[in-house]
Motif scaffolding. Structure first.
Motif, short mmCIF file in Angstrom:
data_model
loop_
_atom_site.label_atom_id
_atom_site.label_comp_id
_atom_site.label_asym_id
_atom_site.label_seq_id
_atom_site.Cartn_x
_atom_site.Cartn_y
_atom_site.Cartn_z
N UNK A 148 8.84 8.12 5.58
CA UNK A 148 7.66 8.92 5.92
C UNK A 148 8.02 10.39 6.16
N UNK A 149 7.02 11.21 6.10
CA UNK A 149 7.16 12.65 6.32
C UNK A 149 8.17 13.30 5.37
N UNK A 150 8.18 12.78 4.15
CA UNK A 150 9.01 13.39 3.12
C UNK A 150 10.50 13.30 3.38
N UNK A 151 10.92 12.27 4.11
CA UNK A 151 12.33 12.13 4.47
C UNK A 151 13.26 11.75 3.32
N UNK A 152 12.67 11.32 2.21
CA UNK A 152 13.49 10.96 1.04
C UNK A 152 13.75 9.45 0.96
N UNK A 164 -1.25 1.66 -5.13
CA UNK A 164 -0.79 2.97 -5.60
C UNK A 164 -0.50 3.92 -4.44
N UNK A 165 0.73 4.43 -4.39
CA UNK A 165 1.12 5.32 -3.28
C UNK A 165 0.65 6.75 -3.52
N UNK A 168 -0.52 11.26 2.15
CA UNK A 168 0.62 11.83 1.41
C UNK A 168 1.90 11.74 2.25
N UNK A 169 2.36 10.50 2.57
CA UNK A 169 3.51 10.38 3.46
C UNK A 169 4.80 10.94 2.87
N UNK A 170 4.87 11.06 1.56
CA UNK A 170 6.11 11.55 0.95
C UNK A 170 6.14 13.07 0.87
#
Ligand SMILES: *Cc1c(COP(=O)(O)O)cnc(C)c1O
Ligand code: SF4
Length: 347
Positions: free
Chosen positions: A308-312, A105-106, A69-71
């Motif tokens: 990555x890491x939900x950076x947008x 699929x991400x 779940x990188x996002x």
């Protein structure tokens, strides 16, 4: 008839070693390949691009140190199935099912899994969240694929959402034009038409290769556009599928010719089991630069990475701006040399 196991697939395609050795475990995702997709695969070509998108290989099973779940979608899930990561827009995951599963699929932590369809209760909660959060102006109706829901379920879903917030621009996100173009029956289109009040719907498609835009797919997309719904394409840059400038150029113009605006070209996210399909960033940037020289502004997608890491999301492009010296900006020309541009004319 869709194909969901290797034995069935082996009757149609002569399977390569890496395909035979795939197992559905760990970071993997179910196999599901629909009729229309099968019809597009050339069985004589072991490196067929459409085959690469849908036939799993053992490379998916090789554990990597990447993320599921990188996002950071799970962390940003605010109400059941509603991801609110950007202030003014959100994504609603209405089902975990698709008509076919893309190997890149991400969202494979969710897609094809057990969550299934949104429940009445979850839908009520999502609607309530939207009512309370007036800052939300756009909502992506996604999953999985929203059109795996039945006509009646879609009628209820769209009805509830429009009732909660008629002023929200809802994006209808689907891959079904490729995976199941027959789904877009006149009765389904009537349901969509019934909910066309308030803010407009936008159609978000995913076509990654020009061959995916066959007659059936184009006809189904046209039904939306003819009703007045603008269509956009979000492609994923995939190794061996579309990682060359000729293919990207052809894709852009085929989309535009069929009234679909190329919107995003996504760099692959760092999701477990997808590394072998990812194009390097270096190559991606070169392709972007070259494509920009070949196509018009409207035909050009934005090459984008979801950090990555939900950076947008960030747009990736050649850096044309060199810098500011003595009140003058130096900017590279895409063709040759560089030009100056004053920071601010003083008068
Ligand atoms: C990508 C994304 C959106 C939509 O972003 P746009 O850049 O406006 O297309 C909204 N919510 C989430 C969680 C997303 O990942
Ligand atoms: S259609 Fe979308 S959600 Fe479904 S497998 Fe493909 S990329 Fe994932």
């Amino acid at each position: 008839m869709s194909i969901s196991n290797l034995e069935e697939l082996g009757k149609i395609l002569s399977l390569k070693e890496e395909e035979k050795n795939w197992t559905e475990t760990g970071p993997s995702l179910s196999m599901l390949i629909s009729d229309n997709i099968i019809s597009l695969i050339n069985p004589a070509d072991p490196d067929d691009p459409i085959r690469k998108e849908f036939v799993p290989t053992m490379y998916e099973n090789i554990e990597s140190k990447e993320s599921i779940d990188p996002l950071k979608e799970v962390e940003n899930t605010k109400s059941a199935r509603l991801i609110h990561r950007y202030n003014n827009r959100a994504a609603l995951l209405v089902t975990s099912r698709c008509f076919a599963y893309c190997r890149h699929c991400f969202r494979r932590r969710f897609t094809s899994g057990d969550d299934g369809k949104i429940t009445r209760d979850e839908l009520e909660k999502a609607a309530e969240y939207l009512r309370r959060h007036k800052e939300i102006r756009e909502v992506l109706i996604t999953g999985g694929d929203m059109f795996t829901l039945s006509d009646m379920e879609l009628d209820i879903l769209l009805g509830k959402l429009k009732q909660a917030r008629e002023d929200i621009i809802y994006r209808l996100c689907t891959r079904a034009f490729l995976a199941n173009p027959e789904r877009f029956t006149p009765s389904l289109m009537e349901i969509i038409k019934k909910h066309m009040h308030g803010a407009p719907f936008l159609l978000m498609c995913q076509f990654n290769h020009p061959r995916e835009l066959n007659e059936k797919a184009v006809k189904a997309v046209s039904a939306f556009i003819d009703m007045g719904i603008p269509a956009f394409n979000q492609a994923v840059l995939l190794e061996g599928v579309n990682d060359d400038v000729d293919t990207l150029e052809e894709l852009s113009y085929k989309l535009l010719y069929n009234r679909i605006k190329p919107y995003y070209l996504f760099q692959g996210d760092l999701v477990d089991g997808t590394a072998h399909l990812r194009c390097s960033l270096k190559k991606g940037l070169e392709l972007e630069k070259e494509l920009r020289k070949r196509v018009s502004g409207v035909a050009m997608p934005q090459y984008t990475m979801d950090l990555p890491e939900g950076g947008g999301k960030v747009i990736l492009t050649e850096n044309y701006v060199i810098g500011l010296t003595d009140g003058k900006w130096q900017i590279k020309s895409p063709f040759q040399g560089k030009r100056d541009y004053p920071e601010k004319s003083i008068n």
